[in-house]
Design an enzyme around this catalytic site. Structure first.
Site, PDB file in Angstrom:
ATOM      1  N   LYS A  92      39.410  34.261  41.670  1.00 30.66           N
ATOM      2  CA  LYS A  92      40.354  34.508  42.766  1.00 30.66           C
ATOM      3  C   LYS A  92      40.448  36.004  43.043  1.00 30.66           C
ATOM      4  CE  LYS A  92      43.102  30.389  41.949  1.00 30.66           C
ATOM      5  NZ  LYS A  92      44.409  29.822  41.631  1.00 30.66           N
ATOM      6  N   GLU A  93      40.485  36.807  41.978  1.00 34.13           N
ATOM      7  CA  GLU A  93      40.490  38.264  42.152  1.00 34.13           C
ATOM      8  C   GLU A  93      39.227  38.709  42.881  1.00 34.13           C
ATOM      9  OE1 GLU A  93      42.818  39.299  37.963  1.00 34.13           O
ATOM     10  OE2 GLU A  93      40.758  39.991  38.238  1.00 34.13           O
ATOM     11  N   LEU A  94      38.086  38.163  42.489  1.00 32.31           N
ATOM     12  CA  LEU A  94      36.814  38.549  43.097  1.00 32.31           C
ATOM     13  C   LEU A  94      36.799  38.272  44.595  1.00 32.31           C
ATOM     14  CD1 LEU A  94      33.948  39.659  42.718  1.00 32.31           C
ATOM     15  CD2 LEU A  94      33.220  37.300  42.208  1.00 32.31           C
TER      16      LEU A  94
END
Length: 151
Positions: A92-94
């Protein structure tokens, strides 16, 4: 110390005020007690203001704060390690990091004990993790976004 933004780059519209010099995205179990702790220490010793989720997020709405931190960072450092894609949070961060990259944020990928082609081609542990996510997650579109986000 702040990183310069390429002002001559026409695709760079990343002009908002940055709170952090860098956001670190990494799989803690793989790198927290070795590579990333050394890298973070070196950056801190050189005056860099780094967002780390274990220091800044306690009892708050984690996803919103993480995404705000990514948006408020001049660069994002992504440490790809063998278990990175097993973490839905890392993926999700990516996705968020790549949204910010389109707006001009600098993204620095680091391949820690993994071959970049394994990440790019989603082979080995990377492919295994994504296949696992596809069977476990109800939202198949989110997993597809994760596949597209891998460099």
């Amino acid at each position: 110390m702040a990183f310069p933004v390429n002002k001559g780059d026409s695709s760079s519209s990343f002009t908002h005020r940055c709170i952090y010099d860098a956001f670190m995205s990494f799989r803690g179990e793989d790198t927290r007690n070795n590579f990333t702790s050394i890298l973070i220490s070196i950056l801190y010793n050189h005056g860099f203001n780094i967002f780390l989720d274990n220091e800044h997020l306690r009892g708050e709405e984690i996803s919103d704060k993480l995404f705000e931190a990514i948006e408020s960072s001049r660069i994002s450092i992504v440490v790809f390690s063998k278990n990175y894609t097993f973490s839905a949070w890392c993926l999700k961060e990516l996705v968020k990091i790549l949204e910010c990259k389109k707006k001009g944020q600098i993204v620095l990928p680091i391949f820690y004990k993994v071959d970049p082609s394994e990440v790019r081609n989603q082979k080995g542990k990377f492919g295994e993790a994504l296949t696992k996510h596809e069977t476990e997650f109800k939202d198949k579109m989110e997993v597809q976004k994760w596949r597209i986000a891998l460099p």
